[in-house]
Each structure stands twice: as C-alpha cells, then as structure tokens.
Design a protein around this motif. Structure first.
Motif, PDB file in Angstrom:
ATOM      1  N   HIS A 395      82.073  31.918 -25.619  1.00 25.80           N
ATOM      2  CA  HIS A 395      81.404  33.185 -25.921  1.00 25.80           C
ATOM      3  C   HIS A 395      81.892  33.754 -27.258  1.00 25.80           C
ATOM      4  CE1 HIS A 395      80.610  37.518 -25.682  1.00 25.80           C
ATOM      5  NE2 HIS A 395      79.556  37.160 -24.948  1.00 25.80           N
ATOM      6  N   ARG A 398      80.461  31.896 -30.136  1.00 23.30           N
ATOM      7  CA  ARG A 398      79.031  32.082 -30.333  1.00 23.30           C
ATOM      8  C   ARG A 398      78.714  33.396 -31.043  1.00 23.30           C
ATOM      9  NH1 ARG A 398      75.748  28.597 -27.611  1.00 23.30           N
ATOM     10  NH2 ARG A 398      76.907  27.162 -26.292  1.00 23.30           N
ATOM     11  N   LEU A 401      79.162  32.956 -34.737  1.00 26.19           N
ATOM     12  CA  LEU A 401      78.170  31.955 -35.118  1.00 26.19           C
ATOM     13  C   LEU A 401      76.774  32.569 -35.129  1.00 26.19           C
ATOM     14  CD1 LEU A 401      79.301  28.690 -33.292  1.00 26.19           C
ATOM     15  CD2 LEU A 401      79.147  29.075 -35.760  1.00 26.19           C
ATOM     16  N   ALA A 402      76.519  33.507 -34.207  1.00 26.50           N
ATOM     17  CA  ALA A 402      75.220  34.169 -34.161  1.00 26.50           C
ATOM     18  C   ALA A 402      74.986  34.948 -35.449  1.00 26.50           C
ATOM     19  CB  ALA A 402      75.160  35.091 -32.952  1.00 26.50           C
ATOM     20  N   SER A 403      76.049  35.588 -35.965  1.00 28.50           N
ATOM     21  CA  SER A 403      75.938  36.314 -37.240  1.00 28.50           C
ATOM     22  C   SER A 403      75.598  35.353 -38.364  1.00 28.50           C
ATOM     23  CB  SER A 403      77.280  36.973 -37.576  1.00 28.50           C
ATOM     24  OG  SER A 403      77.265  38.314 -37.175  1.00 28.50           O
ATOM     25  N   LYS A 405      74.407  32.241 -38.283  1.00 31.57           N
ATOM     26  CA  LYS A 405      73.084  31.610 -38.152  1.00 31.57           C
ATOM     27  C   LYS A 405      71.988  32.629 -38.442  1.00 31.57           C
ATOM     28  CE  LYS A 405      70.466  28.117 -36.779  1.00 31.57           C
ATOM     29  NZ  LYS A 405      70.477  26.839 -37.526  1.00 31.57           N
ATOM     30  N   TYR A 407      72.010  35.628 -40.150  1.00 35.30           N
ATOM     31  CA  TYR A 407      71.882  36.128 -41.526  1.00 35.30           C
ATOM     32  C   TYR A 407      71.496  35.008 -42.477  1.00 35.30           C
ATOM     33  CZ  TYR A 407      73.518  40.747 -40.289  1.00 35.30           C
ATOM     34  OH  TYR A 407      73.611  41.990 -39.736  1.00 35.30           O
ATOM     35  N   THR A 409      69.656  32.325 -41.820  1.00 38.19           N
ATOM     36  CA  THR A 409      68.213  32.030 -41.691  1.00 38.19           C
ATOM     37  C   THR A 409      67.374  33.199 -42.198  1.00 38.19           C
ATOM     38  OG1 THR A 409      68.324  32.734 -39.384  1.00 38.19           O
ATOM     39  CG2 THR A 409      68.421  30.376 -39.807  1.00 38.19           C
ATOM     40  N   ASP A 413      64.604  32.636 -44.933  1.00 40.71           N
ATOM     41  CA  ASP A 413      63.193  32.890 -44.620  1.00 40.71           C
ATOM     42  C   ASP A 413      62.614  34.081 -45.387  1.00 40.71           C
ATOM     43  OD1 ASP A 413      63.649  30.865 -42.907  1.00 40.71           O
ATOM     44  OD2 ASP A 413      63.221  31.964 -41.044  1.00 40.71           O
TER      45      ASP A 413
ATOM     46  N   ILE B  19      75.124  41.815 -35.472  1.00 41.10           N
ATOM     47  CA  ILE B  19      74.009  41.108 -34.831  1.00 41.10           C
ATOM     48  C   ILE B  19      72.849  42.061 -34.589  1.00 41.10           C
ATOM     49  CG2 ILE B  19      73.326  39.809 -32.769  1.00 41.10           C
ATOM     50  CD1 ILE B  19      76.214  38.683 -32.794  1.00 41.10           C
ATOM     51  N   ARG B  60      76.550  41.265 -22.298  1.00 37.65           N
ATOM     52  CA  ARG B  60      77.916  41.801 -22.282  1.00 37.65           C
ATOM     53  C   ARG B  60      77.974  43.062 -23.140  1.00 37.65           C
ATOM     54  NH1 ARG B  60      82.547  37.437 -22.633  1.00 37.65           N
ATOM     55  NH2 ARG B  60      81.719  36.951 -20.572  1.00 37.65           N
ATOM     56  N   ALA B  89      75.463  35.475 -25.453  1.00 35.04           N
ATOM     57  CA  ALA B  89      76.342  34.456 -26.021  1.00 35.04           C
ATOM     58  C   ALA B  89      76.826  33.485 -24.944  1.00 35.04           C
ATOM     59  CB  ALA B  89      77.542  35.103 -26.698  1.00 35.04           C
ATOM     60  N   SER B  90      76.329  33.683 -23.730  1.00 32.91           N
ATOM     61  CA  SER B  90      76.726  32.766 -22.662  1.00 32.91           C
ATOM     62  C   SER B  90      75.625  31.741 -22.420  1.00 32.91           C
ATOM     63  CB  SER B  90      77.005  33.539 -21.377  1.00 32.91           C
ATOM     64  OG  SER B  90      77.142  32.618 -20.324  1.00 32.91           O
ATOM     65  N   ALA B  91      76.003  30.468 -22.515  1.00 26.66           N
ATOM     66  CA  ALA B  91      75.016  29.411 -22.360  1.00 26.66           C
ATOM     67  C   ALA B  91      74.990  28.869 -20.933  1.00 26.66           C
ATOM     68  CB  ALA B  91      75.318  28.286 -23.335  1.00 26.66           C
ATOM     69  N   VAL B 109      69.968  32.084 -26.160  1.00 26.75           N
ATOM     70  CA  VAL B 109      71.411  31.903 -26.316  1.00 26.75           C
ATOM     71  C   VAL B 109      71.773  32.005 -27.793  1.00 26.75           C
ATOM     72  CG1 VAL B 109      73.354  30.348 -25.922  1.00 26.75           C
ATOM     73  CG2 VAL B 109      71.465  30.389 -24.301  1.00 26.75           C
ATOM     74  N   LYS B 110      72.793  32.816 -28.093  1.00 27.51           N
ATOM     75  CA  LYS B 110      73.295  32.940 -29.459  1.00 27.51           C
ATOM     76  C   LYS B 110      74.119  31.700 -29.784  1.00 27.51           C
ATOM     77  CE  LYS B 110      73.996  37.872 -28.659  1.00 27.51           C
ATOM     78  NZ  LYS B 110      75.005  38.880 -28.379  1.00 27.51           N
ATOM     79  N   PRO B 111      74.171  31.179 -30.978  1.00 23.99           N
ATOM     80  CA  PRO B 111      73.445  31.687 -32.161  1.00 23.99           C
ATOM     81  C   PRO B 111      71.971  31.274 -32.150  1.00 23.99           C
ATOM     82  CG  PRO B 111      74.750  29.760 -32.739  1.00 23.99           C
ATOM     83  CD  PRO B 111      75.013  30.032 -31.298  1.00 23.99           C
ATOM     84  N   LEU B 112      71.201  32.034 -32.918  1.00 26.89           N
ATOM     85  CA  LEU B 112      69.761  31.847 -32.894  1.00 26.89           C
ATOM     86  C   LEU B 112      69.221  32.022 -34.319  1.00 26.89           C
ATOM     87  CD1 LEU B 112      67.818  31.511 -30.430  1.00 26.89           C
ATOM     88  CD2 LEU B 112      67.321  33.934 -30.683  1.00 26.89           C
ATOM     89  N   SER B 113      68.319  31.133 -34.708  1.00 22.90           N
ATOM     90  CA  SER B 113      67.739  31.263 -36.058  1.00 22.90           C
ATOM     91  C   SER B 113      66.655  32.329 -36.071  1.00 22.90           C
ATOM     92  CB  SER B 113      67.158  29.920 -36.492  1.00 22.90           C
ATOM     93  OG  SER B 113      66.013  29.636 -35.726  1.00 22.90           O
ATOM     94  N   ALA B 114      66.361  32.788 -37.259  1.00 22.57           N
ATOM     95  CA  ALA B 114      65.321  33.803 -37.417  1.00 22.57           C
ATOM     96  C   ALA B 114      63.997  33.287 -36.852  1.00 22.57           C
ATOM     97  CB  ALA B 114      65.180  34.148 -38.901  1.00 22.57           C
ATOM     98  N   GLU B 115      63.730  32.016 -37.065  1.00 23.53           N
ATOM     99  CA  GLU B 115      62.456  31.460 -36.618  1.00 23.53           C
ATOM    100  C   GLU B 115      62.345  31.452 -35.094  1.00 23.53           C
ATOM    101  OE1 GLU B 115      61.878  27.387 -37.661  1.00 23.53           O
ATOM    102  OE2 GLU B 115      59.786  27.401 -36.988  1.00 23.53           O
TER     103      GLU B 115
END
Lengths: 616, 127
Positions: A395, A398, A401-403, A405, A407, A409, A413, B19, B60, B89-91, B109-115
C-alpha cells in the motif's frame, strides 16, 4: 500307663504264686512227707477256691490287657492328634509370615509331611481354562510319579471324581479310609497301593466363597484320619486358603500400586500433589523436570507459590481458592521460575483430593510446559504480522507510485493544456513521491538489516549541538506552519556517533510530534546532561498515547493493522528503527504520555568518559 | 440554486493531497465539474448537498473510512443512485469483491494512468 503295667506285673506274680502253690499241693498228694505243711488234700473247698481265684485272676488279666490296648490306642491317638496340632501351629506360623504364594504352599506341604508325619501331601488348584484343568501346584513326601498319573479335570459332577476334585467341587472334605476297599477310590487304588497310600483325605481350599483348590493328605495305614484330627486339618486348610487369599490380595494391591506408580511417572504432564496450603507432598518425574529440579527431594516441602513468579502468585492463590470451592479449576496459565532463574510458561489444572469421608485432603495439579505452544503461537503471530506488513508495504509503495504515474501521464497527455505552474507542480509531486519511495525502501532495508543482524553504525566524532540545530532547522522548513521550539545546552560534549542515524532518530520523533499535534501548539526539542548520559527529548501537546499502548510503541510489529487504520500514512516502522539506532549506540529510548495532554519521547546516549567535558 | 451548466459532476474523496490534485486536474481537463473532499464525513456532506453524478472514493481515509462512506451511500435512498468508483492502493482481491458486493460500480487500483482513469469514468457514467 506305668500304673497299669505295675498292676499287670502284680497280678501276674500273684497268679504265679498261686500256681506254684497248687503244684506243690499236687506233689504233697503223692508224698506228703516232702512238704512241711500239713494240708488235707481232700479239701475240695480249697481246690474250688483256688480255681475260682485263678479264673478271676485270668479274667482280670484279660481285662487289664484290653485296658492296656485301649490306653495304648488312646496314647497313639493322642500322639497323632498332638502331631496334627503341631502341624496346624507350624502351618499357621508359615501363613502369617509368608511372602509369596508358591513358597507358602511348598512350606505347608513340607510341614504336613515332616511335622504331621503323613506319607504324602499335595495342593492342587482348579484352573479356569477351557479344559477345566485341576492343576497340582506343590507336593511333599513320597510321590514317585503318582501325581503325573492322575491328569485331573474338574469338569462334570463330583461323583466318581478323585477325592481332591470332589472336595474342590463340593466344598466338603472327602475321606477314603481304605484305598484297598473303598469303592470310590477304585480307579486309583493300584497306584495308591504301589505308593503305600492306605488312606487319604482331601480338603477344599475355599476363601470368601471362592473355591481355589484342594489339599490332599495320604497316610500309610488305613483309617488314619480320626474325627478330631480331621477337625484340626479342616482348620488347617481354612488357614491355608485364607493365607493364599491374603497373599493374592497383597499381590494384586502391589501390582495396582506399581501400575499406578508407572502411570504416574510415565505421563508427560507434571503431576503434583499438595496439601490444602499448597505445600508439595509428592510429584511425578515429569513435574520434577518441568520445575527444573534434579530430584524430588528439592521440591517436596516447598510451597507451590515458591515455584510461580511473584506476578502470578495472586492469580494462583485465587485459582487455588476456586479449586477448593468448585472442586476443580482448569487451564490456568502462569509463569514459573526454575532454580536456574529461567522463566517457563506453564498451564495448570487443579482438582481437590478427598479422604475416604469426603473431606478435602489435598490438591492434585496437572502441569504442562507450554513454551513450545507459546512459541508456535508467536510464530503464527509473526507470520500474520509479516503478511500484514507485506500488504502495508504494498500500500505504501502504491501511494507514491500513484503520484508518479498520475502526474507523468498527465504531463504526457495534456502538456499543451497545462500551464507552467501546473507543470512545475506535477514535476514536484513526482520528485517528492520518488523521495518518499527512496525513504521507504531505505527503512525497509534498514529493518531487514536489523533482522539479519547486519545493522552497522558509522561512528565519527560529532558536534552534537550543530547536528541538532541543523536537523531542527530542516524540520522548520518542512513544517512551516508548526511551532518548533528548541532548548539546548550551551556546551555539548564530544560524542562519537553515527550522525546520519542520529538525525534519522530526531527527524522521526519530530515528524511524529508534528503529525499528532494541532498546528498552533508547540513542539519542543530539549537536550540536557544527566547520569553520564546526554538526554534528548521531543515533546508535543498532541493527542497523547494511551498507557496500555505506550510499552508497545517501539515494537515494529505492534498491532500494525490497527495502527494503519488509525494512521493512514506511514508504516509505523519509524519508532522501531529509532529504538534500534539508539540501542546500537548503547543508549536507551522511552516515552511518557498523557492522553489529551501530549507526549514526550526521550532518548539518552552514554557520554564518552574520556572525552566528557571536552569541547569539539 | 440550479446548475449553471450541463456539466457532469464528479465528487472525489481522497486524503492524499497530491493524488487528489492530480485527479481533480485530470477530470477538469476532461470537462467534468469536480468537487473534492479529504475526509469521508466531508465527502458525504458534499454528496448530500446534491448534484454529484459520480463518486470517486478512496478506501483508506482518516476518521470515517471509504467502506463506511460506501455503505452510507448505498443505504441512503437519496444517494443510492450515484455510482461509486473505488480508488484504492490495495490490490487485494477480497477487497475488490467486497466493494463490488457493497454496490461499487468499479474498483481501481493505484497507481493509475491518466488514460485508464478517463476510460473508467466514462464507463461508469455510461452504465
């Protein structure tokens, strides 16, 4: 007897005198001159008188002889009775002192023959097998293969059975007065004659209504067993049966005792017997081992409370009281101190012991060493926490990593539609997230090094005041909205520390203090000397830590999932790392807190005695 | 007060500021009207205020967590029709199943692309 013989002698001599007199009279009839006595030979009265006297005397003599014979028989009978009586006495003595059954029976038979003067005696038992064998056990006297020729069973009815079997089956004695003429003994008579058995008698051996077997006695003369002798022998056989029963009871009792002792000592659980005050009166081998003693002697007489740690004594006392009230108490867990000082977790169940009247007489406890069970439980717990740690780490990885990925992308884009401010913000977020990731990975690496015992310090002489001031200055930049105050010593002693690691500790404590405080409250860092230590503290006025949790907060695995749900960011690894770092410096770390008032975290590092007081 | 535009309104509940900002910018760039909250309580307040066509919900959260918010959204008849997309963020598979079982339309599930986020929002709104 002597008197009778004397009487006989007297009457015989009287008779002889008379006879002599008569002969002399006959002679005087022929030549009167030869005698000096003048008697009239025609005196028929005298002749009649003499003849009458003679016949009287002869009658007397006959009577006397009969009397003598009678007396003799009586004497013999008395003699035999006396022997039987001595046999009975001797056998009673044997029964009283007997140690084991076969010795008892052997001695009895030998005594019957040796003291009683009988030709032969044997004892046989009715065996409860399919064939219903009547097995001879022991014998004494003249045997010569006689018993082997018998091959007896007790199947069928008593009629036509050997006297021994008949006595066993009927429970009454069986007498054969003359083996030659007694029809009941016909099947065995030739063999008996060979062995010189003229009469025999068999007595049942019966005790408490249970038929055991028979005692059979043989004599050389017919009709050897008179009524009163038989009575003595009945008494004798009853005593033998009683002796056998006592010995069998004793053996059974001993076997039960041995079995119980074996069971007592072979159970792996410790069994302890104590009195109502908890004084130990007996233990089995396992208990000695669990309690950590070499022998029973070390434990007997000790109070059970001596074996239990002071912390658990109240609980043990309470449970003992409950045992006395409820009869038993199961599954109590205590910690116990062994004589070598080691602590062992045990599980103990107690039951009340009662005397035959039902009054409480003592307490018996079953004790089990639950070290392994506890360990297994700990492993399970650790396993569970590791799984939790893994999902928590996942967790935590992630989120940054979410930040990154997101920002990146976004920049890819929408680069044409994002103004420079937003572009710059995106890049900063990516940068911060990367730092977070690096820090997280460093933490995890440190922890794994710690776990593997590879945690090493890079100690160098350090100007501690400068280190603290720099660290706090950076924190002020990091938390511009918080009030961070500083109360330091004027002169810091020289310290040999791993500066990077100590900064990590201070940073972590500051981060926590800020995280759990309101923005308008102060966070204060203090440094002072005391007891050969340099003591650093970080205080906040935040929400505080409940007393029951404070001792666990430095444990890495402490209720991670609960902490995570309350504290969404951060793994809670920081404090355990701080502890490891401080302890690696031979220092100590602790916390004081009041819920609602705030917390103070302390760490103390030992001052180098040689360089103490010297300024760097 | 009536809506000034025909724009579709998306409510984002996410406590991580970075985020949250990313999601808000992306959705705005895609032409959605976006509302954002950092706590579950605040998020529910905004949902009750009306106008939301879709909720993007982190699980969370400090205080009232995403699970509780999701349950409340489905319990309250006025809110039950708003589709909820979980953004976590939990897979873990059981988490996803639980969320879908409770009425979430999707589980990201994070991380995630804009697309991916774009497509998912469109799909959720279409359903």
């Amino acid at each position: 007897m002597e008197q009778i013989l004397k009487n006989k002698e007297k009457s015989t001599s009287e008779l002889l005198t008379l006879l002599k007199l008569a002969t002399e009279l006959d002679i005087t009839e022929g030549s009167q001159k030869q005698t000096g006595v003048q008697l009239s030979i025609n005196d028929t009265d005298l002749r009649e008188l003499v003849e009458g006297q003679i016949s009287k005397l002869l009658q007397n003599n006959e009577n006397l002889e009969l009397e003598i014979k009678k007396r003799k028989r009586m004497a013999e009978h008395l003699f035999k009775l006396n022997k039987a009586f001595r046999t009975l006495c001797q056998c009673n003595k044997i029964v009283t002192h007997a140690g084991d059954e076969s010795a008892l029976l052997n001695e009895i038979c030998r005594t019957i023959v040796g003291v009683g003067g009988y030709r032969f005696a044997w004892i046989g038992f009715g065996i409860n097998n399919n064939k219903k064998t009547f097995r001879r056990e022991v014998h004494a006297g003249y045997e010569e293969g006689y018993l082997d020729s018998l091959d007896l069973t007790w199947a069928g009815n008593p009629m036509g059975q050997h006297p021994a079997v008949a006595a066993f089956l009927t429970g009454n004695y069986c007498l054969i007065n003359n083996t030659l003429t007694d029809i009941d003994y016909a099947p065995w008579h030739s063999r008996a004659l060979q062995s010189g058995y003229a009469s025999l008698i068999a007595f049942p051996l019966v005790t408490n209504g249970q038929r055991l077997g028979a005692l059979t006695i043989y004599a050389t003369e017919p009709g050897a067993f008179a009524k009163d002798e038989i009575e003595l022998l009945i008494e004798l056989s009853n005593d033998i049966a009683h002796g056998i029963a006592v010995l069998r009871d004793r053996t059974a009792h001993r076997k039960t005792e041995e079995k119980l002792k074996l069971m007592f000592d072979s159970v792996t659980d410790g069994i302890t017997v104590m009195d109502l005050n908890g004084i130990i009166t007996d233990t089995n081998d396992s208990a000695i081992q669990i309690y950590g003693y070499d022998s029973k002697d070390g434990i007997l007489g000790k109070s059970v409370f001596e074996l239990i740690t002071a912390d658990d004594c109240d609980k043990a006392m309470e449970n003992l009281k409950k045992t006395l009230v409820e009869g038993r108490f199961e599954g109590a867990e205590y910690t116990m101190v062994k004589p070598d000082g080691s602590i062992v977790p045990i599980e103990q169940s107690t039951s009340i012991l009662r005397d035959p009247d039902g009054n409480p007489d003592g307490i018996i406890s079953v004790t089990r060493d639950i070290t392994e069970r506890k360990k297994a439980h700990q492993y399970e717990e650790m396993d569970r926490l590791k799984t939790n740690l893994l999902s928590a780490v996942s967790h935590e990885l992630r989120t940054p990593l979410a930040s990154i990925k997101g920002y990146s992308t976004l920049l890819l884009d929408y680069s044409d539609r994002l103004d420079s401010e937003k572009q710059s913000h995106s890049l900063t977020c990516i940068d911060n997230a990367t730092d977070n990731l690096t820090e997280l990975i460093d933490h995890l690496l440190d922890l794994s090094r710690l776990e593997a015992g590879l945690f090493r310090l890079d100690k160098r002489p350090t100007e501690f005041g400068g280190l603290l001031r720099d660290t706090i200055a950076e924190a002020k930049v990091r938390y511009p909205d918080n009030r961070i105050e500083i109360r330091l010593l004027k002169d810091f002693p020289a310290m040999l520390v791993d500066g990077r690691r100590i900064r990590q500790v201070v940073d972590n404590l500051l981060d926590n203090a800020v995280k759990y405080s309101q923005k308008d409250t102060a966070v204060t860092v203090r440094a002072k000397r005391g007891g050969g230590e340099l003591i650093i503290s970080v205080s906040d006025q935040g929400r505080g830590i409940p007393a029951e949790e404070i001792e666990y907060i430095f444990d890495r695995m402490y209720r991670l999932e609960e902490r995570l749900s309350e504290n969404p960011s951060g793994l809670g690894l920081g404090l355990s790392l701080c502890k490891a770092i401080v302890e690696a410096h031979r220092g100590r770390i602790w916390a004081e807190s009041k819920v609602g008032k705030g917390s103070t975290f302390y760490f103390a590092l030992p001052l180098d005695k040689k360089k103490a007081g010297k300024k760097l | 007060m009536t809506l000034q535009s025909e724009k579709i309104n998306v409510l984002v509940i996410e406590d991580e500021p970075d985020i949250q900002t990313f999601v808000v910018w992306l959705l705005a760039l895609e032409g959605y009207e976006v509302g954002a909250a950092s706590t579950g309580e605040h998020g529910l307040e905004m949902a009750r205020a009306g106008g939301a066509n879709l909720m993007l919900l982190d699980l969370r959260l400090p205080g009232r967590d995403g699970w509780s918010v999701l349950a409340e959204m489905k319990r309250d008849t006025k809110l039950a029709d708003i589709p909820v997309v979980i953004f976590s963020a939990s897979a873990a598979v059981p988490q996803k199943e639980k969320a879908l079982g409770m009425g979430a339309v999707d589980y990201l599930v994070k991380p995630l692309s804009a697309e991916k986020l774009r497509k998912c929002i469109k799909r959720a709104l279409a359903s």
